[in-house]
Design an enzyme around this catalytic site. Structure first.
Site, PDB file in Angstrom:
ATOM      1  N   ASP A  12       0.974  -1.413   0.012  1.00 24.13           N
ATOM      2  CA  ASP A  12       0.252   0.173  -0.061  1.00 24.13           C
ATOM      3  C   ASP A  12       0.608   1.108  -0.284  1.00 24.13           C
ATOM      4  O   ASP A  12       0.574   1.775   0.379  1.00 24.13           O
ATOM      5  CB  ASP A  12      -0.912  -0.154   0.732  1.00 24.13           C
ATOM      6  CG  ASP A  12      -1.671  -1.314   1.168  1.00 24.13           C
ATOM      7  OD1 ASP A  12      -2.153  -1.647  -0.041  1.00 24.13           O
ATOM      8  OD2 ASP A  12      -3.076  -1.095   1.939  1.00 24.13           O
ATOM      9  N   ASP A  50      -4.175  -0.722  -2.435  1.00 19.34           N
ATOM     10  CA  ASP A  50      -5.633  -0.996  -1.321  1.00 19.34           C
ATOM     11  C   ASP A  50      -6.575  -0.312  -2.940  1.00 19.34           C
ATOM     12  O   ASP A  50      -6.077   0.809  -3.380  1.00 19.34           O
ATOM     13  CB  ASP A  50      -5.891   0.098  -0.072  1.00 19.34           C
ATOM     14  CG  ASP A  50      -6.629   0.070   0.828  1.00 19.34           C
ATOM     15  OD1 ASP A  50      -7.439  -1.439   1.235  1.00 19.34           O
ATOM     16  OD2 ASP A  50      -6.645   0.807   1.990  1.00 19.34           O
ATOM     17  N   HIS A  52     -10.343   0.990  -3.378  1.00 16.77           N
ATOM     18  CA  HIS A  52     -12.295   0.741  -2.684  1.00 16.77           C
ATOM     19  C   HIS A  52     -12.999   1.143  -3.745  1.00 16.77           C
ATOM     20  O   HIS A  52     -12.887   2.645  -3.959  1.00 16.77           O
ATOM     21  CB  HIS A  52     -12.050   1.380  -1.201  1.00 16.77           C
ATOM     22  CG  HIS A  52     -11.242   0.525  -0.232  1.00 16.77           C
ATOM     23  ND1 HIS A  52     -11.548  -0.313  -0.060  1.00 16.77           N
ATOM     24  CD2 HIS A  52     -10.502   1.060   0.739  1.00 16.77           C
ATOM     25  CE1 HIS A  52     -10.476  -1.227   1.045  1.00 16.77           C
ATOM     26  NE2 HIS A  52      -9.947   0.284   1.129  1.00 16.77           N
ATOM     27  N   HIS A  85     -10.960   6.881   1.229  1.00 13.32           N
ATOM     28  CA  HIS A  85      -9.223   7.060   1.003  1.00 13.32           C
ATOM     29  C   HIS A  85      -9.106   5.624   0.103  1.00 13.32           C
ATOM     30  O   HIS A  85     -10.070   4.817  -0.087  1.00 13.32           O
ATOM     31  CB  HIS A  85      -7.872   6.017   2.298  1.00 13.32           C
ATOM     32  CG  HIS A  85      -8.905   5.380   2.800  1.00 13.32           C
ATOM     33  ND1 HIS A  85      -9.874   4.595   3.833  1.00 13.32           N
ATOM     34  CD2 HIS A  85      -8.521   3.379   2.313  1.00 13.32           C
ATOM     35  CE1 HIS A  85     -10.286   3.688   3.657  1.00 13.32           C
ATOM     36  NE2 HIS A  85      -8.350   3.387   3.630  1.00 13.32           N
ATOM     37  N   LYS A 110      -7.049  -4.769  -3.547  1.00 17.42           N
ATOM     38  CA  LYS A 110      -7.477  -5.245  -2.590  1.00 17.42           C
ATOM     39  C   LYS A 110      -8.523  -4.968  -1.812  1.00 17.42           C
ATOM     40  O   LYS A 110      -8.293  -3.603  -2.298  1.00 17.42           O
ATOM     41  CB  LYS A 110      -6.990  -5.976  -1.172  1.00 17.42           C
ATOM     42  CG  LYS A 110      -5.943  -4.587  -0.711  1.00 17.42           C
ATOM     43  CD  LYS A 110      -4.976  -4.960  -0.154  1.00 17.42           C
ATOM     44  CE  LYS A 110      -4.684  -4.150   0.582  1.00 17.42           C
ATOM     45  NZ  LYS A 110      -5.040  -3.163   1.332  1.00 17.42           N
ATOM     46  N   CYS A 155      -2.463  -3.330   7.259  1.00 14.37           N
ATOM     47  CA  CYS A 155      -1.753  -3.719   6.127  1.00 14.37           C
ATOM     48  C   CYS A 155      -0.953  -4.783   6.182  1.00 14.37           C
ATOM     49  O   CYS A 155      -1.091  -5.795   5.452  1.00 14.37           O
ATOM     50  CB  CYS A 155      -2.035  -2.892   4.909  1.00 14.37           C
ATOM     51  SG  CYS A 155      -3.745  -2.603   4.970  1.00 14.37           S
TER      52      CYS A 155
HETATM   53  C1  VGL Z   1      -4.888   0.496   5.770  1.00 17.86           C
HETATM   54  C2  VGL Z   1      -7.050   1.119   7.262  1.00 17.86           C
HETATM   55  C3  VGL Z   1      -7.638   1.400   6.201  1.00 17.86           C
HETATM   56  C4  VGL Z   1      -3.950   0.233   5.553  1.00 17.86           C
HETATM   57  C5  VGL Z   1      -5.878   0.578   4.976  1.00 17.86           C
HETATM   58  O1  VGL Z   1      -2.942   0.179   4.041  1.00 17.86           O
HETATM   59  O2  VGL Z   1      -3.031   0.000   6.404  1.00 17.86           O
HETATM   60  N1  VGL Z   1      -5.327   0.788   6.400  1.00 17.86           N
HETATM   61  N2  VGL Z   1      -7.526   1.048   4.825  1.00 17.86           N
HETATM   62 ZN    ZN Z   2      -8.548   0.412   2.926  1.00 12.76          ZN
END
Ligand code: VGL
Ligand code: ZN
Length: 202
Positions: A12, A50, A52, A85, A110, A155
């Site tokens: 990420d 990440d 979404h 995010h 993901k 993550c």
């Molecule tokens: C993450 C919170 C929500 C991360 C991703 O990359 O750690 N944390 N989505």
């Molecule tokens: Zn996330």
């Protein structure tokens, strides 16, 4: 150069997790130069993103009167609510500008199902669906993974725990991770959990 059966896993490294992003991780930008410096040492490099949809259930904004940091039940699982995010196809979901993406062999996305979050690069939080990363790594002869990125206490932690469960020797490149620390001590606790599960902390 690491042995050919060792892969680097970049977790990420996205715009929204930078200190100026929507879900800021303090000093998150400091891991980028380390990632760039380490990449030439690996033949296989995988990155997670990440990714979404705008209606994702982990966004506080999608629940009336809820705020980031609160915990709700999301289809049977406890879910920390986050600011919006890493929305698919937006700038915040892109890899950080100064990350050298040329050397990334394969990207796994993901968090695409609005009904369930996915901290790990391998599985969603309910271990219901795989991203295909474990199978891909095995097909490419990988037996050991070295993990870095964001965030240590979310993550990165769940990616490391799933890597161990999938049978990969797993090392955490600790200096190249940073955490969210919703509560002080969360990062230290996450590192203890990874070590207890069998990860080596570099
Ligand atoms: C993450 C919170 C929500 C991360 C991703 O990359 O750690 N944390 N989505
Ligand atoms: Zn996330």
């Amino acid at each position: 150069m690491n042995a050919p059966d060792v892969a680097l896993v970049l977790v990420d490294l996205q715009v929204d997790f930078m200190p100026t992003g929507m879900l800021p991780v303090a000093e998150g930008d400091q891991v980028i130069p380390i990632a760039n410096a380490l990449m030439p040492e690996y033949r296989t490099i995988v990155a997670t993103q990440d990714w979404h949809p705008a209606n994702h259930g982990s966004f506080a904004a999608n629940h009336p009167w809820r705020k980031p940091g609160q915990v709700i039940d999301l289809h049977g699982l406890p879910q920390v609510l986050w600011p919006i995010h890493c929305v698919q196809e937006t700038w915040g979901a892109e890899f950080v500008d100064n990350l050298n993406t040329d050397r990334i062999t394969k990207v796994f996305r993901k968090g695409t199902d609005p009904e369930i979050d996915s901290y790990s690069g391998f599985y969603d939080n309910g271990h219901r669906k795989s991203t295909g990363m474990a199978a891909w790594l095995r097909e490419h002869g990988i037996t050991e993974v070295h993990v870095l990125g964001l965030a240590t206490d979310f993550c990165v932690k769940f990616t490391v725990l799933d890597a161990l469960q999938e049978g990969f020797r797993t090392k955490l490149i600790k200096d190249a991770t940073r955490g969210v620390e919703l509560q002080p001590g969360d990062v230290a606790q996450a590192i203890r959990e990874m070590e207890a599960a069998g990860a080596t902390v570099l």
